[in-house]
Design an enzyme around this catalytic site. Structure first.
Site, short mmCIF file in Angstrom:
data_model
loop_
_atom_site.label_atom_id
_atom_site.label_comp_id
_atom_site.label_asym_id
_atom_site.label_seq_id
_atom_site.Cartn_x
_atom_site.Cartn_y
_atom_site.Cartn_z
CE LYS A 88 0.06 5.00 -6.34
NZ LYS A 88 1.12 5.82 -6.97
CE1 TYR A 131 -2.59 2.69 -7.70
CE2 TYR A 131 -4.45 3.63 -6.50
CZ TYR A 131 -3.41 3.77 -7.41
OH TYR A 131 -3.19 4.99 -8.02
#
Length: 257
Positions: free
Chosen positions: A154, A150
């Protein structure tokens, strides 16, 4: 003059807030999501309230063929505003899960994200008009042992968006990479974070999706590149960037979602 906006991941949370607020600004909308009943209800709400056209496109961003179908549907549409908002988290750590399950995040956050941006931004470059908001996260600056991919994917979105901003700004196209912090939304609920967790403590100040989007849209005309909404998030970002990396690694070992 008809204005069109494409918003991915618009079923709820930040994506739904973008749909509502851009609809209020008079944009005809193309919105994507996976939960048909919920997103169709949102579309009808926006049509009735703001008298704009809203087309729902059901698409799973971990499925290449569904993304290709989405691209085919919008290839002849002039999109003046693009919001890339698709995102999800994993409950399991990278090594505690199957790679195939973890890979889906790479597909959604990088592969599908880049495909859509390449099509829409390419058309904006030719017409020399448009705005792009790519939704990243404050977590992109804070790698931790519970969210390997994640924070990594990102982080990719931030670097990619900054490079795109550098290229397109001279043409009159602004690119913002939105990095919200603690936001009350279905994203955190999907990770089984309880409502009582949504309490302000010190620099942890929870924002609503509507607040995040309002600040983002107010800023996009003024500047591009990284945008961090909320004073507490800006302070956290400054602290994170100033910490010696070795000290951060020690602290990160004790972080919990």
């Amino acid at each position: 003059m008809i204005k069109n906006a494409l918003i991915t991941g618009a079923t709820s949370g930040i994506g739904a807030a973008f749909a509502r607020q851009l609809g209020e600004k008079g944009y005809n909308l193309y919105i994507t999501g996976r939960r048909r009943e919920i997103i169709e209800k949102l579309a009808q709400e926006i049509r009735e309230k703001h008298n704009v056209a809203v087309e729902v496109i059901i698409a799973d961003f971990t499925n290449e063929s569904e993304i290709d179908c989405l691209l085919e549907k919008i290839t002849s549409v002039d999109i003046e505003f693009l919001v890339n908002n698709v995102g999800f988290g994993h409950e399991k750590k990278f090594l505690d899960d199957s790679y195939e399950n973890q890979r889906k995040m790479i597909e959604a956050h990088i592969e599908s994200f880049c495909k859509i941006t390449h099509l829409v931004a390419g058309k904006m470059k030719k017409t020399k008009k448009g705005q792009i908001i790519n939704v990243s996260s404050l977590a992109a600056f804070t790698p931790a042992a519970f969210n390997h991919l994640y924070s990594s994917t990102k982080s990719f979105i931030i670097t990619f968006s900054e490079a795109l901003y550098i290229e397109l700004y001279p043409l009159g196209i602004n690119v913002q990479v939105l990095c919200p912090g603690f936001t009350k939304s279905d994203f955190h609920r999907s990770l089984k974070i309880q409502e009582k967790t949504f309490e302000n403590r010190g620099l942890i100040r929870w924002m609503t999706s509507e607040e995040v989007v309002r600040l983002s849209l107010n800023s996009v005309d003024k500047r591009g590149g990284i945008f961090i909404p909320g004073w507490s998030n800006k302070i956290l970002y400054t602290i994170i960037k100033a910490l010696p990396r070795k000290l951060y690694y020690v602290m990160a070992r004790y972080m919990k979602m």
